[in-house]
Write a protein that holds these residues in place. Sequence first.
Motif, mmCIF file in Angstrom:
data_model
loop_
_atom_site.group_PDB
_atom_site.id
_atom_site.type_symbol
_atom_site.label_atom_id
_atom_site.label_comp_id
_atom_site.label_asym_id
_atom_site.label_seq_id
_atom_site.Cartn_x
_atom_site.Cartn_y
_atom_site.Cartn_z
ATOM 1 N N HIS A 3 0.852 -1.198 0.000
ATOM 2 C CA HIS A 3 0.000 0.000 0.000
ATOM 3 C C HIS A 3 0.884 1.243 0.000
ATOM 4 O O HIS A 3 1.360 1.677 1.048
ATOM 5 C CB HIS A 3 -0.938 0.003 1.219
ATOM 6 C CG HIS A 3 -1.841 1.203 1.281
ATOM 7 N ND1 HIS A 3 -2.875 1.285 2.178
ATOM 8 C CD2 HIS A 3 -1.879 2.361 0.583
ATOM 9 C CE1 HIS A 3 -3.499 2.458 2.026
ATOM 10 N NE2 HIS A 3 -2.896 3.124 1.061
ATOM 11 N N HIS A 42 1.767 5.047 -2.576
ATOM 12 C CA HIS A 42 1.244 5.979 -3.578
ATOM 13 C C HIS A 42 2.440 6.609 -4.277
ATOM 14 O O HIS A 42 3.509 6.736 -3.681
ATOM 15 C CB HIS A 42 0.399 7.081 -2.935
ATOM 16 C CG HIS A 42 -0.826 6.542 -2.250
ATOM 17 N ND1 HIS A 42 -1.996 6.273 -2.911
ATOM 18 C CD2 HIS A 42 -1.040 6.182 -0.955
ATOM 19 C CE1 HIS A 42 -2.891 5.789 -2.062
ATOM 20 N NE2 HIS A 42 -2.336 5.721 -0.864
ATOM 21 N N LEU A 45 -2.234 2.308 -4.099
ATOM 22 C CA LEU A 45 -3.676 2.171 -3.851
ATOM 23 C C LEU A 45 -4.378 3.502 -4.046
ATOM 24 O O LEU A 45 -5.081 3.994 -3.171
ATOM 25 C CB LEU A 45 -3.928 1.587 -2.463
ATOM 26 C CG LEU A 45 -3.557 0.112 -2.315
ATOM 27 C CD1 LEU A 45 -3.994 -0.416 -0.940
ATOM 28 C CD2 LEU A 45 -4.187 -0.752 -3.405
ATOM 29 N N LYS A 83 -10.102 0.730 -5.540
ATOM 30 C CA LYS A 83 -9.863 1.238 -4.188
ATOM 31 C C LYS A 83 -10.994 2.143 -3.736
ATOM 32 O O LYS A 83 -11.403 3.051 -4.457
ATOM 33 C CB LYS A 83 -8.542 2.024 -4.171
ATOM 34 C CG LYS A 83 -8.275 2.861 -2.934
ATOM 35 C CD LYS A 83 -7.866 2.037 -1.738
ATOM 36 C CE LYS A 83 -7.626 2.890 -0.491
ATOM 37 N NZ LYS A 83 -6.480 3.776 -0.579
ATOM 38 N N HIS A 120 -5.749 -0.881 5.679
ATOM 39 C CA HIS A 120 -5.199 -0.289 6.910
ATOM 40 C C HIS A 120 -5.540 -1.194 8.084
ATOM 41 O O HIS A 120 -6.387 -2.081 7.982
ATOM 42 C CB HIS A 120 -5.821 1.091 7.193
ATOM 43 C CG HIS A 120 -5.470 2.136 6.183
ATOM 44 N ND1 HIS A 120 -4.245 2.749 6.125
ATOM 45 C CD2 HIS A 120 -6.208 2.678 5.185
ATOM 46 C CE1 HIS A 120 -4.233 3.628 5.133
ATOM 47 N NE2 HIS A 120 -5.409 3.601 4.538
ATOM 48 N N ASP A 142 1.357 3.168 3.254
ATOM 49 C CA ASP A 142 0.631 4.368 2.815
ATOM 50 C C ASP A 142 1.583 5.542 2.602
ATOM 51 O O ASP A 142 1.225 6.695 2.845
ATOM 52 C CB ASP A 142 -0.483 4.735 3.798
ATOM 53 C CG ASP A 142 -1.628 5.495 3.144
ATOM 54 O OD1 ASP A 142 -1.597 5.695 1.910
ATOM 55 O OD2 ASP A 142 -2.551 5.899 3.871
HETATM 56 ZN ZN LIG Z 1 -3.369 5.112 0.826
#
Ligand SMILES: [Zn+2]
Length: 430
Positions: A93, A95, A130, A185, A240, A343
Motif C-alpha cells: 500500500h 502511492h 492504492l 480502491k 489499513h 501508505d
Molecule cells: Zn493510501
Amino acid sequence: MSLNRIAAFLIVAAAIGVVSTVTVPAQSSGIKAFTGARVIDGTDRAPIDNATIVVREGRIVSVGPAGRATVPAGAERVSLTGKTVIPGLINAHGHVGNTVGLQQGKYSRENVLHDLKTYAAYGVTTVYSLGDDQEAGFKIRDAQNTPALDHARLYVAGPVLSPKSPEDARRLVDEVAAMKADIVKIRVDDNLGTSTKMPPDIYKAVIDESHKKSMRTAVHLFYLEDAKGVLDAGADFIAHSIRDKDVDEPVIAMLKRRDVCVCPTLMREVSTFAYETTPSWFSDPLFLKHVDPKTVEQLKEPARQEQMKNSKSAQRYKVALEQASKNLKKLADSGVKIAMGTDTGPPARFQGYFELMELELMAKAGLTPKQVLLSATRDAARCQKLDQNLGTLEANKWADFVVLDADPLANISNTRKIADVYVAGNRVAR
Ligand SMILES: [Zn+2]
C-alpha cells in the motif's frame, strides 16, 4: 577504429583513469551469477549459506548452495561474499507521483519515476499504489516487464472511488476496469467523525461490480464494524489496520475464511503526529540521502510543530497506532495473512525510509523478524496476486533482491544496512 582497437583503447583509458567504467560492447551473455552470500529466499526454507544465484534476462534461473550451482560459461560474476540477500521488499500500500515537497505536486512521468527510484534505493522493489494513479503511472507499469528495469515496479489502482449511489458505483468500477487498473480502491471512513462515510449499499455495489469485472476491491477503513461490513460484502484487501477496538474472533474468522490480507500501515499513523517535534530520524544520513531538504526544514518549523501538537486528530491517531500494533500481533498470531504496507507517498510520508521503519514497528508489535520479512516479501506478493513473478527468490521469478551487510533475521533493523539493491538483476542507483 576496429572493435578490437576500441576495446584496447577502453582498457588503457580505464587503466589510466580516463574513463571510470568500461562497457563491454555488444554480445554480453545476459547471464549473471551472484556468489557467496547467505540467501534468505523468502520461502519457509532455511537460509542458504554461500549461495549462488544465477540470473538470465532479469529472471532467476537457480538459487542454491555454491557446490550444487551450475554457472554458465560467459556469465558475469558478482561476488557477494559476507553479505545477506533477501527478496526485494514489496510495499502493498503506497502511492506515487505526488511527492514534491509538502505540496501536492503535479502527477507526471518524472515524478512517478523519481518516486520509484527512491523506493528502490531503500530496497523496496515493488510498490502497489492504492489510488490517485494517472495515465503516466499506467504507462510505466505497462513498460516494466523488461530485463532492463532499474527502478521499483509499480501496480496501480487508478482513482480512489467515491460514488454517490449504487448505480454510480457500478459505472465508476466499469471505468476503472476499462483503464486496466490492478485493483479497485475505496474508502469507508468518516475521518474520526469529520466526514460522511460511504454507506453499505454503495460499497456493496462497488465490490459486486468489481467481482463481475474480475477485479479485487481494496478498502481503506478504521473501524472494526466497517471491517465486518465490507468483509461480509466480499472485500478482498484491508488496506489499513482496524484501529478503534481490539480485533475479535468474528472478524478474524471472516478474514481467514476467504484468506483476506490486512495491511497494517503503522507508519501512516506515525506521520500524523510525529512532526509535533523534530523526529530523531531527521538526523539519520540514510533518511537525508533521498529526501527533499526543503520539506525537512518546513517540518521543523516551530509553528507547524505546535499546530500538530495541538491537533486533536493527531493525538487520536497516536492512540490508534497503539491499537493497530496490538491488533497486528493478534491477527498474525491467529494466522491472518499480513501484507507489509505503509501508505507512503502523500506529503511527509517518506517513501523507502518509512518502509524500513514499518518493518521495525511490526517487530516492535511482537512479530518475529522472520514474520516481518515474510509479510514484506512472499506474503505481500501473495496478497496482491504478484507471487507468480515476485516475492521470493526462486527460479523463474524476477531477480529483485536486496544485498545487506548484516542478517535481518538476527535484527530486523539490519534491513537498513543496504549494500546494494537489484531489480531484474540490475544494480539500481542509490
Ligand atoms: Zn493510501
